[in-house]
Every structure is written in structure tokens, then in C-alpha cells.
Design a protein around this motif. Structure first.
Motif, PDB file in Angstrom:
ATOM      1  N   THR A   6       0.842  -1.192   0.000  1.00  0.00           N
ATOM      2  CA  THR A   6       0.000   0.000   0.000  1.00  0.00           C
ATOM      3  C   THR A   6       0.878   1.243   0.000  1.00  0.00           C
ATOM      4  OG1 THR A   6      -0.083  -0.052   2.427  1.00  0.00           O
ATOM      5  CG2 THR A   6      -1.868  -1.152   1.237  1.00  0.00           C
ATOM      6  N   LEU A   7       0.384   2.294  -0.627  1.00  0.00           N
ATOM      7  CA  LEU A   7       1.136   3.538  -0.673  1.00  0.00           C
ATOM      8  C   LEU A   7       1.148   4.199   0.708  1.00  0.00           C
ATOM      9  CD1 LEU A   7      -0.116   5.072  -4.049  1.00  0.00           C
ATOM     10  CD2 LEU A   7       1.901   3.677  -3.617  1.00  0.00           C
ATOM     11  N   GLY A   8       2.214   4.918   0.984  1.00  0.00           N
ATOM     12  CA  GLY A   8       2.297   5.649   2.246  1.00  0.00           C
ATOM     13  C   GLY A   8       2.731   4.813   3.428  1.00  0.00           C
ATOM     14  N   ALA A   9       3.125   3.575   3.196  1.00  0.00           N
ATOM     15  CA  ALA A   9       3.594   2.724   4.290  1.00  0.00           C
ATOM     16  C   ALA A   9       4.892   3.286   4.852  1.00  0.00           C
ATOM     17  CB  ALA A   9       3.796   1.303   3.808  1.00  0.00           C
ATOM     18  N   GLN A  10       5.187   2.954   6.089  1.00  0.00           N
ATOM     19  CA  GLN A  10       6.419   3.395   6.715  1.00  0.00           C
ATOM     20  C   GLN A  10       6.922   2.329   7.677  1.00  0.00           C
ATOM     21  OE1 GLN A  10       5.286   7.028   8.699  1.00  0.00           O
ATOM     22  NE2 GLN A  10       4.097   5.996  10.268  1.00  0.00           N
ATOM     23  N   ASP A  11       8.157   2.497   8.120  1.00  0.00           N
ATOM     24  CA  ASP A  11       8.742   1.535   9.044  1.00  0.00           C
ATOM     25  C   ASP A  11       8.037   1.586  10.393  1.00  0.00           C
ATOM     26  OD1 ASP A  11      10.660   0.720   7.220  1.00  0.00           O
ATOM     27  OD2 ASP A  11      12.135   2.188   7.885  1.00  0.00           O
ATOM     28  N   ASP A  12       7.811   0.417  10.965  1.00  0.00           N
ATOM     29  CA  ASP A  12       7.267   0.285  12.317  1.00  0.00           C
ATOM     30  C   ASP A  12       8.351  -0.388  13.147  1.00  0.00           C
ATOM     31  OD1 ASP A  12       5.787   0.041  14.580  1.00  0.00           O
ATOM     32  OD2 ASP A  12       4.403  -1.477  13.813  1.00  0.00           O
ATOM     33  N   TYR A  13       9.029   0.395  13.988  1.00  0.00           N
ATOM     34  CA  TYR A  13      10.248  -0.081  14.645  1.00  0.00           C
ATOM     35  C   TYR A  13       9.962  -0.954  15.860  1.00  0.00           C
ATOM     36  CZ  TYR A  13      12.429   3.538  11.788  1.00  0.00           C
ATOM     37  OH  TYR A  13      12.855   4.300  10.732  1.00  0.00           O
ATOM     38  N   SER A  14      10.836  -1.932  16.044  1.00  0.00           N
ATOM     39  CA  SER A  14      10.812  -2.772  17.238  1.00  0.00           C
ATOM     40  C   SER A  14      12.129  -3.530  17.286  1.00  0.00           C
ATOM     41  CB  SER A  14       9.632  -3.761  17.198  1.00  0.00           C
ATOM     42  OG  SER A  14       9.908  -4.815  16.286  1.00  0.00           O
ATOM     43  N   PHE A  15      12.351  -4.269  18.366  1.00  0.00           N
ATOM     44  CA  PHE A  15      13.532  -5.122  18.452  1.00  0.00           C
ATOM     45  C   PHE A  15      13.253  -6.527  17.924  1.00  0.00           C
ATOM     46  CE2 PHE A  15      14.852  -1.839  21.429  1.00  0.00           C
ATOM     47  CZ  PHE A  15      16.167  -1.654  21.050  1.00  0.00           C
ATOM     48  N   GLY A  16      12.025  -6.791  17.547  1.00  0.00           N
ATOM     49  CA  GLY A  16      11.680  -8.053  16.922  1.00  0.00           C
ATOM     50  C   GLY A  16      11.670  -7.899  15.414  1.00  0.00           C
ATOM     51  N   ARG A  17      10.985  -8.804  14.726  1.00  0.00           N
ATOM     52  CA  ARG A  17      10.833  -8.675  13.286  1.00  0.00           C
ATOM     53  C   ARG A  17       9.946  -7.468  13.000  1.00  0.00           C
ATOM     54  NH1 ARG A  17      15.145 -11.284  11.860  1.00  0.00           N
ATOM     55  NH2 ARG A  17      15.136 -13.522  12.335  1.00  0.00           N
ATOM     56  N   GLN A  18      10.436  -6.584  12.156  1.00  0.00           N
ATOM     57  CA  GLN A  18       9.708  -5.348  11.899  1.00  0.00           C
ATOM     58  C   GLN A  18       8.693  -5.528  10.770  1.00  0.00           C
ATOM     59  OE1 GLN A  18      12.521  -2.061  11.680  1.00  0.00           O
ATOM     60  NE2 GLN A  18      13.343  -2.517  13.701  1.00  0.00           N
ATOM     61  N   ASN A  19       7.874  -4.514  10.544  1.00  0.00           N
ATOM     62  CA  ASN A  19       6.725  -4.676   9.646  1.00  0.00           C
ATOM     63  C   ASN A  19       7.111  -4.905   8.189  1.00  0.00           C
ATOM     64  OD1 ASN A  19       7.620  -1.903   9.540  1.00  0.00           O
ATOM     65  ND2 ASN A  19       5.697  -1.349   8.564  1.00  0.00           N
ATOM     66  N   TRP A  20       8.361  -4.653   7.837  1.00  0.00           N
ATOM     67  CA  TRP A  20       8.786  -4.867   6.454  1.00  0.00           C
ATOM     68  C   TRP A  20       9.334  -6.275   6.207  1.00  0.00           C
ATOM     69  CZ3 TRP A  20      13.810  -6.128   7.196  1.00  0.00           C
ATOM     70  CH2 TRP A  20      14.488  -5.533   8.274  1.00  0.00           C
ATOM     71  N   PHE A  21       9.361  -7.104   7.236  1.00  0.00           N
ATOM     72  CA  PHE A  21      10.041  -8.395   7.145  1.00  0.00           C
ATOM     73  C   PHE A  21       9.488  -9.254   6.005  1.00  0.00           C
ATOM     74  CE2 PHE A  21      10.574 -12.863   8.442  1.00  0.00           C
ATOM     75  CZ  PHE A  21      11.951 -12.907   8.583  1.00  0.00           C
ATOM     76  N   ASP A  22       8.182  -9.400   5.915  1.00  0.00           N
ATOM     77  CA  ASP A  22       7.598 -10.257   4.881  1.00  0.00           C
ATOM     78  C   ASP A  22       7.768  -9.652   3.490  1.00  0.00           C
ATOM     79  OD1 ASP A  22       6.829 -12.126   6.756  1.00  0.00           O
ATOM     80  OD2 ASP A  22       4.798 -11.329   6.973  1.00  0.00           O
ATOM     81  N   ALA A  23       7.645  -8.321   3.392  1.00  0.00           N
ATOM     82  CA  ALA A  23       7.796  -7.663   2.093  1.00  0.00           C
ATOM     83  C   ALA A  23       9.207  -7.857   1.546  1.00  0.00           C
ATOM     84  CB  ALA A  23       7.474  -6.170   2.214  1.00  0.00           C
ATOM     85  N   VAL A  24      10.199  -7.730   2.400  1.00  0.00           N
ATOM     86  CA  VAL A  24      11.571  -7.951   1.969  1.00  0.00           C
ATOM     87  C   VAL A  24      11.768  -9.412   1.584  1.00  0.00           C
ATOM     88  CG1 VAL A  24      13.989  -7.923   2.723  1.00  0.00           C
ATOM     89  CG2 VAL A  24      12.476  -6.007   3.283  1.00  0.00           C
ATOM     90  N   GLY A  25      11.085 -10.299   2.286  1.00  0.00           N
ATOM     91  CA  GLY A  25      11.157 -11.716   1.926  1.00  0.00           C
ATOM     92  C   GLY A  25      10.665 -11.965   0.508  1.00  0.00           C
ATOM     93  N   ARG A  26       9.628 -11.255   0.106  1.00  0.00           N
ATOM     94  CA  ARG A  26       9.114 -11.418  -1.262  1.00  0.00           C
ATOM     95  C   ARG A  26      10.137 -10.888  -2.280  1.00  0.00           C
ATOM     96  NH1 ARG A  26       4.327  -9.823   1.466  1.00  0.00           N
ATOM     97  NH2 ARG A  26       4.564  -7.638   0.806  1.00  0.00           N
ATOM     98  N   GLU A  27      10.750  -9.770  -1.966  1.00  0.00           N
ATOM     99  CA  GLU A  27      11.776  -9.227  -2.862  1.00  0.00           C
ATOM    100  C   GLU A  27      12.967 -10.182  -2.950  1.00  0.00           C
ATOM    101  OE1 GLU A  27      12.723  -5.225  -1.579  1.00  0.00           O
ATOM    102  OE2 GLU A  27      10.613  -4.844  -1.119  1.00  0.00           O
ATOM    103  N   HIS A  28      13.364 -10.721  -1.822  1.00  0.00           N
ATOM    104  CA  HIS A  28      14.455 -11.685  -1.756  1.00  0.00           C
ATOM    105  C   HIS A  28      14.143 -12.901  -2.645  1.00  0.00           C
ATOM    106  CE1 HIS A  28      17.686 -13.844   0.660  1.00  0.00           C
ATOM    107  NE2 HIS A  28      17.095 -14.851   0.036  1.00  0.00           N
ATOM    108  N   ALA A  29      12.928 -13.426  -2.510  1.00  0.00           N
ATOM    109  CA  ALA A  29      12.546 -14.597  -3.300  1.00  0.00           C
ATOM    110  C   ALA A  29      12.537 -14.283  -4.788  1.00  0.00           C
ATOM    111  CB  ALA A  29      11.169 -15.092  -2.849  1.00  0.00           C
ATOM    112  N   ALA A  30      12.099 -13.067  -5.149  1.00  0.00           N
ATOM    113  CA  ALA A  30      12.089 -12.682  -6.564  1.00  0.00           C
ATOM    114  C   ALA A  30      13.503 -12.651  -7.121  1.00  0.00           C
ATOM    115  CB  ALA A  30      11.419 -11.320  -6.728  1.00  0.00           C
ATOM    116  N   ALA A  31      14.468 -12.166  -6.306  1.00  0.00           N
ATOM    117  CA  ALA A  31      15.859 -12.131  -6.756  1.00  0.00           C
ATOM    118  C   ALA A  31      16.425 -13.532  -6.941  1.00  0.00           C
ATOM    119  CB  ALA A  31      16.709 -11.350  -5.754  1.00  0.00           C
ATOM    120  N   ARG A  32      16.035 -14.456  -6.104  1.00  0.00           N
ATOM    121  CA  ARG A  32      16.549 -15.820  -6.191  1.00  0.00           C
ATOM    122  C   ARG A  32      15.852 -16.639  -7.290  1.00  0.00           C
ATOM    123  NH1 ARG A  32      20.806 -14.741  -3.952  1.00  0.00           N
ATOM    124  NH2 ARG A  32      21.235 -15.016  -1.737  1.00  0.00           N
TER     125      ARG A  32
END
Length: 812
Positions: A451-477
Motif C-alpha cells: 500500500t502507498l504511504g507505508a512506513q517503518d514500524d520499529y521494534s527489536f523483533g521482526r519489523q513490519n517490512w520483514f515479509d515484504a523484503v522476503g518477497r523481494e528476496h525470493a524474486a531475486a533468487r
């Protein structure tokens, strides 16, 4: 009044704690004809009103080491000089009052242990026993550093000044520097209101005056003055003389004992800049008017922690200007714009803690031509083009000041002064859901949201971008990704002696045919890695150099100053001329072939080469190289073509699974492939053989190069540390600085950490250390654990990449 000397080996400008420490250490190194010049009286700038807390722990090992040196110096300087310093090693206490802060504190304790410091985790009751004045009702836990302490800033500076005189340095007060004489880029003299002193080296430690003074000579020092207030109480009952210093970050406040009372200050979220239109003429030994209204929120927070403050008498509310920087770290080193002009300034209200170590490091830098160890996080060369604008510097510094005690979230981005430098694709990528980060002013896509306008949601655990980056990672592989890397720093080295210069500076052999790419390090005389970059030969007398965004100033400075004298070649920064699109993944060739008539087959376009190809009417300099471990090209092209080429590639990628990707996917991908990152995994304190990069050093060729002797000796004698990879359970978040234990013994810490989506493990890199030597067998034969937030977890060690696309299997 004593006459000034007519010449000096080095001149220190500024008589605060950093200037006096620098003069002291230069004299101790045998530079007895060092002269310190202070326009008024020693400590009369900002040192005299500093609060005087001395803490040591930082997120960087070498900055922590530098602060630890301060403590060692303060422990002995009184006995050496006979002057009292007010130094007390009464320890430092840090509170945590919520679960996230407690996680942060536990991670800080792990960092302390990694760096060899003793930091104890305490219960609320144990913390209150150390600091009986506090209300501990909301305290979750605390950390105690027994070797922290406090000092009287003016007294400790006077002791350093006396020590400097005892070692042979000369100090002149009431001596204003009017000018620095420069002839053909070389410092010739310093001119004062009392006369002229010939010299070739100047060390500017002028505090908040440093930016304006240095700018007169073309040197950029990004700092601005900010108002900083603290309260001093009258003595009151119940304040022990050995009370530790206290930092209460959740209430934004700090405390120390002083003559039976308390000093209390803090870092408000809405700081007030000072001297926006310039520092008033003649300002010295002067405080600003107390601003009780602005301090009132700090006072309310403090009353909740220390109820006794309600009835304590208030002696003063001190308001003094301090110099702060855009990233909260101090500024040290030789200016990239002017040889032999050194800077030590911008200490962000921890100048007393850093003063001893900063003076030592500056003195070594001046005397030996390099710092005693890697100080990149404080190096003046970490800044770039945005930092020439004082308004931008002030805007960012206000944010940094306000974050001094806020949570230090992993992957946190600054919000101020943005956007500043934008790729031509910024708006296009934003429309595709890009969430941007910033480096050296550049907006760079970190990840892409649904979605447009998303932003980082900080924490010491897995942050809100974790799954999205996983999709980008999988696309690269599995398919391909397109990454906007226009912020890469890009240089051109041209001239008849360009090859000779680079073959001296580079550890790898760049004497290859036109069209060849060379991955190489550039070494110092100790064999440490000063630069890590890619060089393409585009003509017999011209080379194209690509390095990381944040290293633009540093690498340009290193290359230009390391070109041997007499060689005819010129270095140009051409970063802004080219956009860069990185096309990476197993389908990259099919996609690129669909956008160009050039032959991009493996035979027609081998790995490690560059060619100019045409895409949508654009001449594209294509580099076949990868930092993600997949087939791919970096496409360097004139900025005006960026949108057109991006569109052509995305169209060609339809049906091939082409996706946008960002820098967080790059980090995950490079960790799996074992690629090193300069500034974390490698740097001036690490050699190619220690980092597993010995294959990129031309020791088997009869070519001399800078650092060859050290590299050769290490090849023969072996290493005492070696970079290794570590994997742990995917539920454990690795961030870097976690302690490495081998067979129960502490042997190092992680230099970087993250997650590998293909291997489904958390991954870290770090050096395994052993004073008796480290071999591959030593590394792989041990049983390993990592300390993560003060919990030991088992891990596996790896010397080979975790992911190999050729074999299509995971080595975990």
C-alpha cells in the motif's frame, strides 16, 4: 607576556578539553614544539559549563575503546601533574522502564561484553540500592558500568594543559588566530593578533566556532550550536559522595552527584538551536539566560524519579551552548579539502568523556599520518554534499539532539531534511510503494509495500517490512529484481599515468584489457582495507570507479591523496551524472536481452566485464557484476534516460516475474552469499587475509602496491583473527555486536547480522580471534554460542557461502 615562537611543528587552535588533550598527547609523542593557541582563557568556550559525566559504551567497538582510554587517562593524570581533576570512578547506572527499553539495555550489555567492558544487569531493587534517592516503582531493570565516572571539566582540562607543558608543549592564552596562510594547497603559517607562526600542521579544536573558522579555508565541519540546560541543587540529605552517575532515558534525564547535591539535565525532544545568525563577537566564559519554561518538562520527569528534588534548593539552572552534529557523533580527522588541517570538534555534550581519547587519536593521526585504529563512525570524511548547507545541518541536528535518549531502534531512519537528493526514479518508485531510507542525503528504496504511504514500524523483533523484503528476496533468487542504486558514488580517473597510479593503490591487478572489471581493495601500510570497490577500464588511460554511497568523500579522498607524486592523472567525482539500475536474478539475461539488441549471452558478455549497450535510445554502461549472488548487471546511464530505461526493463520483465526491490533485500541476499560490507565486516583494522579476501590480492605478481609488505607477511605468518559466518534459529534476531563464544571463551563479536530468507536462518558475520593464530581448522573445530541480549544461544559456524546459485542448494 611571553613572545610567540616564530615556528612550530604543529599548532592546536582551541583551549578546551580536546585541544589541551591533543597538545598533551602530541608532546608525549615527542612533538615538543607543539603550540596551543586560545583566544581567551583555557576552558572559556564550552568546556567550563559541561556537566562532566563520563560514560564509555557506544555501539562501535573503537569509539568505545577511545572512551575507555579517556577513563585510563583520567585515572592517572592527577598523579602525573599534581592537579586535582574531580575524577571519580563511581560507576554509571542506566535504567529501563518498559519492555522495549529493557531489551535495548540487555543488548547494550551484550555489546559491552563483546567489547571487553564489565556491564552488570540489575533488578530494580539492586538498582535502588546503588541509587537510593530514586523512586524505582516503574523500573523494569538496569545496567551498571563500574568503570564509568565523572570529572570536573575545567580541572581536568587544566591538568591536561599542565601535562602538555611538562612534556614540552607551549600554551598561549589571550591569543586570537586571525588567519591560516595557505600556498598552493599547503599550510604555511598561522597568523595571530600577536604575530605569525610558521607551521605545516593545524589542529582545529575550536568547539562551536569550528564550522565558521574552518569554512574560511574551504573545510566543511558539519556542526551547529544548541542550547543545553542542566540544574544544580544545593546540598541535601541522603546524597552519597560515591553516588553513581544515572541515565534515565525513558525520562530523558541524567544525574550526577556534586558537592552533596545533584546535577540534573536532559535532552528534550524540542531543543532550541543557538546563534542561528552567528556566534556573537567576544562570546566567552558566558552562559545563556536560563529558560525555566523550556526546562519545566524535564523537571516534571525528574520529580517522578527523584522525589527529593521537590524540596531541594536550586542553586543554578545552567544554560550553555554546545556543538552538536547531524548524526550525534563527534568529528575527528584530517580534512579532505586541505592537507594537514585536522579537526576535533562537535562532541554532542560528551566531550569530557571523549576528550582524553580524542586527543590521543588526533595526536597519533597528526604524528603518524593515520589514526591508531579505525574511527570511521567519527571521521570527518563521513559527510558529503548536503552537509555544506548550514540550514540542512541544523535541521538534521535538531532531530539528532531530540533522539539522544529516545529508543535506539534497529534500522531507524532520520526523518528531517528529507527528501534531499533524489534519483530520477524517486516519484515512480514511490508510486509503486517504495519506502525510502536515506544515506548522505540520497533517498534510496529500502523496501516496497503493498500500500502507498507505508512506513517503518520499529521494534527489536521482526519489523513490519520483514515479509515484504522476503518477497523481494525470493524474486531475486527465483526470477529477477530491479533496484535503483543511483546513489552509488562514481569516479573517473583519467590520464596517461592512471594505470600506474591504480596499480600502486589497488591490492588487485587492474592492468587488464579495456572492458574488464576488477573487484579490489585499497590497503594502508598495515594491510588494512581502506576502500572496497569495483573498477572498470573504459579506455587505455581511463578507469570508472564505483563505491558505496556513504563512502563518496572518504574514498575520493583516499584515492586522490594516495596517487604517487609526479604521476599524471586526475580524479573526478561524477556521481550525479549517472543513474544506476541493478537488474539481478536468474531471469536477468532474458529480461535484458528483451530490451537490447546487444549480445548479452554468457559468451558475448562474460562476468567481470563492462560494455556500452543500447536500451530505448540510451547508451547504457552495463557492468556484469553482482552483490546479491545471482546473475545480473549494474546498468549505469545518463540521468535523463532513467525513467525511459526503467520503463523498458519493466516491460521486458513482464512474464519473467520482474519485481522492484530495495536495500534491505540486498542486505539479506549478500549475507547468504557471504559478501563483505565495508564499515562493518571490513575496514582499516581488517586485512584481506583476515576477511577471506586474499584471493583478490596480487601477491603472485611482481607488482609493488601499497600494503604489499604487510599482506605478504600475513600470508606467510598467518592471521590472529578470521571472518566467519554464523547461523542461528530464525526466531532469534541478529543485529550485529552479539558476542561470539567458542568452547565457552569469548572470541569476538558479530560485525553484521540479519536474516536469510532462502536458508531460513538468522545470519551474522564476525571475526573469530585468537592471539596464538586462527586457521580454518581452528574456526571450524570449535563449538559456538552467541550472546543475544544477554542470553547464550547455540549457533553454527561457516567459512563458505551459505547459498550457491550454481549448485542450487543450501549449505546450512
Amino acid at each position: 607576556m611571553t613572545d610567540l615562537p616564530t615556528s612550530a611543528k604543529a599548532i592546536v587552535i582551541g583551549g578546551g578539553i580536546v585541544g589541551c588533550s591533543t597538545a598533551y598527547h602530541l608532546a608525549k609523542l615527542g612533538w615538543r614544539d607543539t603550540v596551543l593557541l586560545e583566544r581567551k582563557k583555557l576552558t572559556s568556550g564550552t568546556t567550563f559549563h559541561a556537566a562532566g559525566l563520563v560514560g564509555q559504551l557506544r555501539s562501535n567497538a573503537n569509539i568505545t575503546q577511545l572512551l575507555g582510554y579517556s577513563v585510563d587517562l583520567y585515572n592517572r593524570i592527577e598523579a602525573e601533574t599534581g592537579l586535582g581533576t574531580g575524577w571519580k570512578m563511581n560507576g554509571g547506572l542506566r535504567l529501563a522502564c518498559n519492555a522495549e527499553r529493557w531489551t535495548e539495555v540487555k543488548r547494550q550489555a551484550t555489546t559491552a561484553h563483546s567489547f571487553g567492558l564489565d556491564m552488570e544487569l540489575l533488578t530494580p531493587r539492586e538498582a535502588q540500592e546503588l541509587w537510593p534517592l530514586m523512586n524505582a516503582d516503574d523500573v523494569v531493570g538496569a545496567a551498571f558500568m563500574p568503570t564509568d565516572g565523572q570529572a570536573n571539566p575545567s580541572d581536568i582540562t587544566q591538568a591536561l594543559a599542565k601535562g602538555a607543558r611538562m612534556a614540552g608543549a607551549t600554551i598561549f592564552e589571550d591569543t586570537k588566530v586571525i588567519d591560516v596562510e595557505i600556498d598552493k594547497g599547503r599550510i604555511r603559517a598561522v597568523v595571530t593578533d600577536r604575530g605569525r607562526i610558521e607551521c605545516e600542521r593545524v589542529i582545529c579544536c575550536a568547539g562551536q566556532w569550528t564550522r565558521d573558522f574552518a569554512a574560511r579555508f574551504g573545510v566543511n565541519v558539519p556542526l551547529v550550536p544548541m542550547q543545553h540546560q542542566y540544574m544544580v541543587t544545593e546540598p541535601f540529605e541522603g546524597v552519597p559522595s560515591d553516588l553513581p552517575t544515572l541515565r534515565d532515558p525513558d525520562r530523558l534525564t541524567y544525574y550526577k552527584e556534586e558537592v552533596g547535591g545533584l546535577v540534573m539535565g536532559g535532552y528534550e525532544p524540542n531543543p532550541i538551536p543557538w546563534a542561528v545568525d552567528g556566534i556573537p563577537k567576544g562570546f566567552h566564559y558566558t552562559l545563556l539566560d536560563s529558560n525555566f519554561d523550556h526546562f519545566e518538562p524535564m523537571m516534571e520527569l525528574a520529580l517522578g524519579r527523584v522525589p527529593a528534588l521537590q524540596t531541594a534548593g536550586i542553586k543554578t539552572l545552567t544554560n550553555g551552548p554546545e556543538s552538536f552534529t547531524p548524526d550525534g557523533n563527534f568529528i575527528i580527522g584530517e580534512a579532505p579539502e586541505l592537507r594537514n588541517f585536522f579537526v576535533g570538534a562537535g562532541f554532542n555534550a560528551f566531550g569530557i568523556a571523549a576528550g582524553g581519547g580524542a586527543g590521543m587519536a588526533l595526536a597519533e593521526w597528526v604524528a603518524k599520518g593515520e589514526p591508531p585504529f579505525d574511527l570511521w563512525s567519527a571521521d570527518i570524511r563521513r559527510f558529503g554534499r548536503p552537509h555544506f548547507d548550514t540550514d540542512w545541518v541544523r535541521t538534521r541536528t535538531i532531530e539528532a539532539y531530540g533522539k539522544h535518549y529516545t529508543m535506539g531502534w534497529p534500522h531507524e531512519e532520520h526523518a528531517s531534511g528529507r527528501p534531499c537528493r533524489k534519483s530520477p526514479l524517486y516519484e515512480i518508485l514511490k508510486s509503486h510503494g517504495a519506502v525510502f531510507g536515506e544515506k548522505l542525503g540520497w533517498e534510496r528504496p529500502n523496501w516496497f509495500a503493498d500500500t502507498l504511504g507505508a512506513q517503518d514500524d520499529y521494534s527489536f523483533g521482526r519489523q513490519n517490512w520483514f515479509d515484504a523484503v522476503g518477497r523481494e528476496h525470493a524474486a531475486a533468487r527465483e526470477a529477477a529484481v530491479l533496484i535503483d542504486q543511483s546513489s552509488f558514488a562514481k569516479f573517473a580517473l583519467k590520464g596517461p599515468d592512471a594505470l600506474a597510479a591504480l596499480n600502486w593503490i589497488c591490492a588487485n591487478d587492474v592492468d587488464r584489457p579495456v572492458g574488464a572489471l576488477t573487484y579490489t581493495q585499497m590497503l594502508n601500510d598495515r594491510g588494512g582495507i581502506e576502500c572496497d570497490l569495483t573498477i572498470g577500464r573504459v579506455a587505455e588511460d581511463e578507469f570508472y570507479i564505483v563505491t558505496g554511497t556513504g563512502f563518496a568523500t572518504r574514498d575520493f579522498n583516499w584515492i586522490s591523496r594516495t596517487i604517487p607524486e609526479g604521476l599524471n592523472c586526475q580524479l573526478f567525482d561524477i556521481t550525479s551524472a549517472s543513474a544506476v539500475l541493478s537488474l539481478m536474478g536468474p531471469c536477468a539475461r532474458d529480461i535484458l536481452q528483451g530490451a537490447t539488441r546487444a549480445d548479452v549471452s554468457n559468451a558475448g558478455f562474460p562476468f567481470g566485464t563492462l560494455r556500452t549497450i543500447g536500451i530505448a535510445g540510451c547508451p547504457v554502461r552495463a557492468l556484469r557484476v553482482t552483490y546479491v549472488g545471482e546473475l545480473g548487471w549494474e546498468l549505469h546511464l545518463p540521468v535523463e534516460y532513467a525513467a525511459t530505461v526503467y520503463s523498458a526493463l519493466m516491460q521486458a520483465g513482464q512474464g519473467h516475474g520482474l519485481a522492484n526491490a530495495g536495500y534491505r533485500a540486498i542486505e539479506s541476499l549478500r549475507l547468504e552469499k557471504g559478501y563483505r560490507a565495508w564499515g562493518s565486516d571490513i575496514g582499516p583494522d581488517h586485512t584481506p587475509h583476515e576477511a577471506g579476501l586474499g584471493w583478490a590480492v596480487k601477491l603472485n605478481k611482481n607488482i609493488d602496491f601499497k600494503g604489499r609488505a604487510a599482506a605478504q607477511a600475513q600470508q606467510q605468518d598467518g592471521v590472529k583473527k578470521r571472518l566467519a559466518g554464523f547461523t542461528v534459529d530464525p526466531q532469534i534476531v541478529l543485529l550485529g555486536r552479539e558476542t561470539i563464544y567458542r568452547d565457552g571463551q569469548r572470541v569476538g563479536w558479530l560485525s553484521s547480522g540479519g536474516y536469510g530468507y532462502t536458508v531460513e536462518k538468522s545470519i551474522g558475520f564476525g571475526y573469530v580471534r585468537n592471539p596464538d593464530g586462527v586457521t580454518a581448522e581452528f574456526v571450524t573445530s570449535g563449538a559456538y554460542e552467541l550472546d543475544v541480549a544477554s542470553q547464550r544461544v547455540p549457533c553454527q559456524v561457516h567459512l563458505a557461502p551459505l547459498y550457491d546459485p550454481k549448485m542450487q542448494r543450501i549449505k546450512v
